[in-house]
Enzyme design. Structure first.
Site, PDB file in Angstrom:
ATOM      1  N   ASP A 165      32.055  14.236   5.105  1.00 36.94           N
ATOM      2  CA  ASP A 165      32.451  15.133   4.755  1.00 36.94           C
ATOM      3  C   ASP A 165      32.845  15.719   3.593  1.00 36.94           C
ATOM      4  O   ASP A 165      34.227  14.562   3.106  1.00 36.94           O
ATOM      5  CB  ASP A 165      33.574  15.949   5.557  1.00 36.94           C
ATOM      6  CG  ASP A 165      33.724  17.771   5.582  1.00 36.94           C
ATOM      7  OD1 ASP A 165      32.728  18.461   5.320  1.00 36.94           O
ATOM      8  OD2 ASP A 165      35.232  17.720   5.417  1.00 36.94           O
ATOM      9  N   GLU A 198      38.829  13.295  -0.179  1.00 37.46           N
ATOM     10  CA  GLU A 198      39.719  14.368  -1.102  1.00 37.46           C
ATOM     11  C   GLU A 198      39.551  13.641  -2.470  1.00 37.46           C
ATOM     12  O   GLU A 198      40.634  11.780  -2.001  1.00 37.46           O
ATOM     13  CB  GLU A 198      40.016  14.451   0.510  1.00 37.46           C
ATOM     14  CG  GLU A 198      41.384  16.129  -1.004  1.00 37.46           C
ATOM     15  CD  GLU A 198      40.074  16.873  -1.001  1.00 37.46           C
ATOM     16  OE1 GLU A 198      40.778  17.276  -1.683  1.00 37.46           O
ATOM     17  OE2 GLU A 198      40.214  17.324  -0.362  1.00 37.46           O
ATOM     18  N   ASP A 230      31.592  30.809   0.915  1.00 36.36           N
ATOM     19  CA  ASP A 230      31.727  31.708   1.509  1.00 36.36           C
ATOM     20  C   ASP A 230      31.804  32.751  -0.478  1.00 36.36           C
ATOM     21  O   ASP A 230      31.589  33.956   0.009  1.00 36.36           O
ATOM     22  CB  ASP A 230      33.455  32.464   1.605  1.00 36.36           C
ATOM     23  CG  ASP A 230      34.023  31.683   1.133  1.00 36.36           C
ATOM     24  OD1 ASP A 230      34.352  30.498   0.242  1.00 36.36           O
ATOM     25  OD2 ASP A 230      35.066  32.598   1.230  1.00 36.36           O
ATOM     26  N   LYS A 286      34.835  30.183 -13.669  1.00 33.84           N
ATOM     27  CA  LYS A 286      34.619  31.049 -15.430  1.00 33.84           C
ATOM     28  C   LYS A 286      33.612  30.097 -15.601  1.00 33.84           C
ATOM     29  O   LYS A 286      33.509  28.402 -15.196  1.00 33.84           O
ATOM     30  CB  LYS A 286      36.115  30.232 -16.018  1.00 33.84           C
ATOM     31  CG  LYS A 286      37.773  31.297 -15.808  1.00 33.84           C
ATOM     32  CD  LYS A 286      38.266  31.016 -16.276  1.00 33.84           C
ATOM     33  CE  LYS A 286      39.242  31.582 -16.287  1.00 33.84           C
ATOM     34  NZ  LYS A 286      40.659  31.205 -16.981  1.00 33.84           N
ATOM     35  N   ASN A 297      36.713  10.690  -5.985  1.00 32.27           N
ATOM     36  CA  ASN A 297      36.452  11.491  -7.000  1.00 32.27           C
ATOM     37  C   ASN A 297      34.608  11.329  -5.815  1.00 32.27           C
ATOM     38  O   ASN A 297      34.079  10.908  -6.690  1.00 32.27           O
ATOM     39  CB  ASN A 297      35.717  11.655  -7.952  1.00 32.27           C
ATOM     40  CG  ASN A 297      35.484  12.606  -8.974  1.00 32.27           C
ATOM     41  OD1 ASN A 297      34.824  13.145  -9.038  1.00 32.27           O
ATOM     42  ND2 ASN A 297      35.875  13.088 -10.239  1.00 32.27           N
ATOM     43  N   ASP A 299      35.114  24.136  -4.312  1.00 31.32           N
ATOM     44  CA  ASP A 299      36.329  24.955  -5.193  1.00 31.32           C
ATOM     45  C   ASP A 299      35.185  25.823  -5.638  1.00 31.32           C
ATOM     46  O   ASP A 299      34.257  24.991  -6.356  1.00 31.32           O
ATOM     47  CB  ASP A 299      37.033  24.445  -6.718  1.00 31.32           C
ATOM     48  CG  ASP A 299      38.294  23.072  -5.386  1.00 31.32           C
ATOM     49  OD1 ASP A 299      38.979  23.916  -4.245  1.00 31.32           O
ATOM     50  OD2 ASP A 299      39.024  22.411  -6.084  1.00 31.32           O
TER      51      ASP A 299
END
EC number: 2.1.1.33
Length: 213
Positions: free
Chosen positions: A44, A69, A155, A123, A96, A119
């Site tokens: 994950d 993570e 989402d 922009k 990473n 994330d």
């Protein structure tokens, strides 16, 4: 320190292109981490607090689970929760995804990859910080066996569409669906997924399979 206290102090977004996230990291001795290292691995990417994998690992003891993570305090707290539940098929690792994957997963029988609610970096000048890049897709193509699958969820429609397009552009993957999946393929929802669905908002899901070589 409680899990809640640790989460409060964690930044919601960190720049994965920052120099400190390009440095080499030590790879665990997987034979000491997993009770059965040869079991199929579910990775994950961007696991956040890791609650999705915590529940999945309890449900599927015949699989191993690894949460990657980039926010270190979340990794520490997640491994503490794992230890309290005494799960020997689950580990959380700081790293990473666009730098460390090949080194981390060398020798592990990767079978499934999830990238869930990454994330969005809205922009345009920050789009290069998004986790799904052509390089990441190519790395996963190298690591996944034929039949291995990738499940994407977001989402944010534009983010989901971008992820799907990048996997479609790589010849090693084929879609296993023709439209957004109406339901998650998992019996467990992420924290973000629960929040979004409770608000009556949409979740965009897609699934890919690694083609035969």
């Amino acid at each position: 320190m409680s899990d809640r206290a640790m989460v409060v102090r964690v930044r919601q977004h960190v720049n994965p292109l920052s120099q400190k996230f390009q440095q080499d990291i030590p790879v665990p001795d997987w034979s000491r981490i997993y009770e059965q290292p040869s079991q199929p691995l579910h990775l994950d990417i961007g696991c956040a607090r890791g609650t999705f994998l915590l529940e999945m690992a309890a449900l599927y003891p015949e699989q191993n689970f690894l949460g990657l993570e980039i926010r270190y305090p979340l990794v520490v707290a997640a491994n503490e929760r794992r230890d309290r539940q005494q799960l020997r098929n689950l580990h959380y690792l700081w790293g990473n995804a666009n730098v460390h994957l090949s080194k981390i997963l060398g020798g592990l029988p990767l079978h499934t990859v999830t990238i869930q609610f990454p994330d969005p970096w809205f922009k345009r000048r920050h789009h290069k910080r998004r986790v799904v890049t052509p390089e990441l897709v190519a790395t996963l193509a190298e690591l996944l066996p034929a039949g291995g699958r990738v499940v994407l969820q977001s989402d944010v429609f534009e983010v989901a569409e971008s992820m799907v397009q990048q996997f479609r552009a790589h010849g090693a993957f084929r879609s296993t669906c023709t439209d957004w999946l109406p339901q998650s393929p998992w019996p467990v929802a992420t924290e973000r997924e629960k929040c979004v669905l409770n608000k009556g908002l949409a979740v965009y899901r897609w699934q890919f399979e690694r083609c035969a070589v």
